[in-house]
Each structure stands twice: as structure tokens, then as C-alpha cells.
Design an enzyme around this catalytic site. Structure first.
Site, PDB file in Angstrom:
ATOM      1  N   ARG A  51       4.319  25.601  52.918  1.00 11.23           N
ATOM      2  CA  ARG A  51       3.250  25.314  51.963  1.00 11.23           C
ATOM      3  C   ARG A  51       2.370  26.542  51.804  1.00 11.23           C
ATOM      4  O   ARG A  51       1.910  26.872  50.710  1.00 11.23           O
ATOM      5  CB  ARG A  51       2.408  24.107  52.410  1.00 11.23           C
ATOM      6  N   TYR A 103      -2.970  22.962  24.167  1.00 14.45           N
ATOM      7  CA  TYR A 103      -1.966  22.028  24.640  1.00 14.45           C
ATOM      8  C   TYR A 103      -2.605  20.710  25.061  1.00 14.45           C
ATOM      9  O   TYR A 103      -3.630  20.698  25.754  1.00 14.45           O
ATOM     10  CB  TYR A 103      -1.198  22.663  25.803  1.00 14.45           C
ATOM     11  N   ASP A 175      -4.178  31.471  28.808  1.00 16.35           N
ATOM     12  CA  ASP A 175      -2.854  30.846  28.874  1.00 16.35           C
ATOM     13  C   ASP A 175      -1.915  31.713  28.046  1.00 16.35           C
ATOM     14  O   ASP A 175      -2.004  31.728  26.816  1.00 16.35           O
ATOM     15  CB  ASP A 175      -2.937  29.423  28.325  1.00 16.35           C
ATOM     16  N   LYS A 200       8.585  27.418  30.716  1.00 18.83           N
ATOM     17  CA  LYS A 200       8.951  27.799  29.362  1.00 18.83           C
ATOM     18  C   LYS A 200       9.724  29.117  29.350  1.00 18.83           C
ATOM     19  O   LYS A 200      10.816  29.215  29.893  1.00 18.83           O
ATOM     20  CB  LYS A 200       7.695  27.867  28.489  1.00 18.83           C
TER      21      LYS A 200
END
Length: 385
Positions: A51, A103, A175, A200
Site C-alpha cells: 500500500r 466531467y 486535469d 484513457k
């Protein structure tokens, strides 16, 4: 060779990377492990628990930092997890100025999660940077920018917003999912944080969900690393490997996305049954000059509205497509079509959507790397002559 001496196309392959120290593997191994042997308590080789850090994820984070001309990269389980980490830098009472065309998932996180914790969000049209300043106050701690915006393809002047943010000592996060670092590098334009939905274009093959952040400032990086470890929204080693592999072909894929995007945008603009086409490569696009200055090319994302089309007609049109797949997401090698009002932006109230142009008839295309003539033929049969 140091990364700073490499050009972008070389950075996608070599940036932040070195052969595996164990056996000289050219590709970083997939360290599919949750924990690591220690010779004595705290006596490990830089990794104690996955982690906190994993060698495969480290390789990806180094690559992300390299291609964005940053210093520190962080990888998360999704783009939303990356945004969530940024918002955890804030405190109750803080205010965020956000792009008003963004978005739907970002909007949902802002409005339905973080507003409940006392953070205020103001959604502003940023195409004219001067419009932002009137919304700033002593409580404003973050400006959140998408450019090109999703799905209206609006262009925001990153350098101008960065100057404004710096003047008021406000963090600027960009972004960069639609553009990718192949087309623009916000840190070089003054941004503090770059965010990617690596699902993406960076992954590029629609086979992984992952998010990333890149920064230059060590103090900011340390805060984000703490949040990443404490909150635990990290990506696994296999997903890290897949995105790292995708990045190695980012430059050649983006060239074709841009080439095909131009062909499709021009086809739609000339079609008698299409009313509006949104693509920043058009000279009459409101901020085309800014796009030309801050981007290398104009990308493969396009939105359009058919003439006289209704919600039902738009749905039927996308259902007729055969090569363009009707699906969520974008940025893969395959072409995708979406209906923002019912899909990616369904979480935004209709009134708010339509104010920024996301009408019921709007269709969004993610133009892939297929043969452009086949894509045109598919659109032609779906739209009709």
C-alpha cells in the site's frame, strides 16, 4: 542519460526507467506481492508493504513524472481516487473555483461528497480568465481546470490562470486527461498539480482503470504521498504494468488520434445534417489561438449536435454506429461514441448541463486509430446523407 536530456518521444519509453536490478529485465517486473522480507524491523530494501510502495508502481510513478516534466508522480486506483486525494488537501470552510464544463464524475465528487464536508465549489466559465478573479476570496484554496473541457472542448489558458493563482497564493490543478502530456504539459505552464485518468490515453487500450498525479514541489508531494498511503486508494502492480506499457506507445498513438480527429472534425463540419461541431482545431473555435499556443496538436476528442436532433434521435444515431462503439470512457485505440446527457454527465442536473451546452442531442466521439475512411463510412450510415 538523464531524463532532462531526452525528448518527449524518448521519455515515453525510457523516462524514469532503468533495467531491473535483479536480472536486468528490460520491462519492469510485475511485483505481485503485498509485503516484503525484512532482515530486522525496519531493515528493508525500500519496500515494506505494497500500500505504501510497490516497485512496479514506483516505475509507473517515475514515468508519469518524466513525461509531465514533473519531479514526483503518484498512481491511484482511478482518476477519481487521484482527484479525491487532491481534495483531501483542503479543510472545511475552504473554497474551490472549478471549470463549469467538466466531467460529470468530478462534478459529482465535488457536489455530493465534498460539499457535505464544508467545502464550497464555484463553477465558472474560464474561457475568459478575467471572469475568475471576481469569485476569488481569502477562502479560495484551489482552482480546478480541465482543458480541453469534457465534453464541450473549451480551451482554458493555463498560463494565464497560473499567473492569477500564483498572485493569490492558490493551488492550480489541471486535469490533463484529454490532451495528455504529448499535447500539453501544464506544469511547464505554471500549474501546481497535473491529474490524469490514466484509464484513457495513457493506458490507451481500454483494459485498465488507474489515475495519476504529478507535481514539482516536494512539500506538496509529501502531503499527497501521505494521503495516498493513509487513504490507500492505490493501484495494483498489474494495473501499473499495463499503464506503463501503454505509455511507451503514447506518442505514436496520439499522432494517429490527432490525424484521424482532424479528418472526422472536418467531415462533420461539412455535413449538411450536423448543426454544431466542437473541436479546438477549428480556426473559429473561441480560443483556437490559445489551443495552438499551449498544445502541440488538437487531439481526437470531438463533440457535435445534429440539426434538429432530439434526445431520442441522438440515442438512435449512436445505436446505429458499428465501428464506433457506444460506451463510457475514451482514449483507447478503438473509436468510442457517447451520449453525455445520459452517460458521462448524467449526474449533472439538466438545467446546469444545458447552460454550458451539454444539450440532450449532444454526441461525444473519442476518435481511435482505425482507418479514417472506415470511421467516416460508419458515421455516414448512422447520420444519413
Amino acid at each position: 542519460m538523464k531524463d532532462k536530456n531526452l525528448r518527449f518521444n524518448s521519455k515515453t519509453i525510457h523516462g524514469g526507467q532503468q533495467p531491473d536490478k535483479g536480472f536486468g529485465a528490460v520491462m519492469p517486473p510485475i511485483y505481485q506481492t503485498s509485503t516484503y522480507a525484512q532482515a530486522t524491523p525496519g531493515g528493508h530494501k525500500g519496500y515494506a508493504y505494497s500500500r505504501s510502495a510497490n516497485p512496479t508502481r514506483t516505475a509507473l510513478e517515475n514515468s508519469l513524472a518524466s513525461i509531465e516534466n514533473g519531479t514526483y508522480g503518484l498512481a491511484f486506483g482511478s482518476g477519481m481516487a487521484a482527484i479525491d486525494a487532491v481534495l483531501k488537501l483542503l479543510e472545511p470552510g475552504d473554497e474551490v473555483i472549478s471549470t463549469n464544463d467538466l466531467y460529470g464524475g468530478s462534478y459529482r465528487l465535488f457536489k455530493q461528497i465534498y460539499e457535505n464536508f464544508g467545502i464550497t465549489f464555484r463553477f465558472v466559465g474560464m474561457q475568459n480568465v478575467n471572469a475568475i478573479e471576481e469569485y476569488l476570496s481569502a477562502k479560495t484554496k484551489l482552482i480546478w481546470v480541465e482543458t480541453p473541457t469534457n465534453p464541450m472542448m473549451n480551451i482554458i489558458d493555463i498560463e494565464a490562470v497560473a499567473e492569477l493563482a500564483n498572485k493569490h497564493n492558490i493551488l492550480l490543478a489541471v486535469d490533463n486527461t484529454f490532451a495528455t502530456p504529448y499535447l500539453q504539459q501544464p506544469l511547464d505552464l505554471g500549474a501546481d498539480i497535473v491529474m490524469h485518468s490514466a484509464t484513457k490515453y495513457l493506458g490507451g487500450h481500454s483494459d485498465v482503470v488507474l489515475g495519476g498525479l504529478v507535481v514539482k514541489d516536494k512539500e506538496l508531494a509529501d502531503k499527497l504521498y501521505f494521503i495516498q498511503n493513509a487513504s490507500g486508494a492505490i493501484c495494483g502492480p498489474m494495473d501499473s504494468f499495463l499503464v506503463l506499457r501503454g505509455i511507451k506507445t503514447l506518442h505514436v498513438r496520439m499522432q494517429r488520434h490527432c490525424e484521424n480527429g482532424r479528418v472526422i472534425a472536418e467531415y462533420l463540419a461539412d455535413h449538411p445534417k450536423i448543426d454544431k461541431v466542437y473541436w479546438p482545431g477549428f480556426k473559429d473555435h473561441p480560443n483556437h489561438a490559445i489551443a495552438k499556443r499551449q498544445m502541440k496538436d488538437f487531439g481526437g476528442m470531438i463533440s457535435f449536435v445534429p440539426k434538429g436532433s432530439s434526445y431520442e434521435a441522438a440515442i438512435k444515431m449512436v445505436e446505429k454506429l458499428k465501428i464506433f462503439t457506444l460506451a463510457e470512457s475514451l482514449g483507447g485505440v478503438e473509436s468510442l461514441a457517447g451520449h453525455p446527457a445520459s452517460m458521462t454527465h448524467g449526474s449533472i442536473p439538466k438545467e446546469d448541463r444545458e447552460k454550458v451546452g451539454v444539450v440532450d442531442a449532444l454526441i461525444r466521439l473519442s476518435v481511435g486509430i482505425e482507418d479514417a475512411a472506415d470511421l467516416i463510412a460508419d458515421l455516414e450510415q448512422a447520420i444519413g446523407s
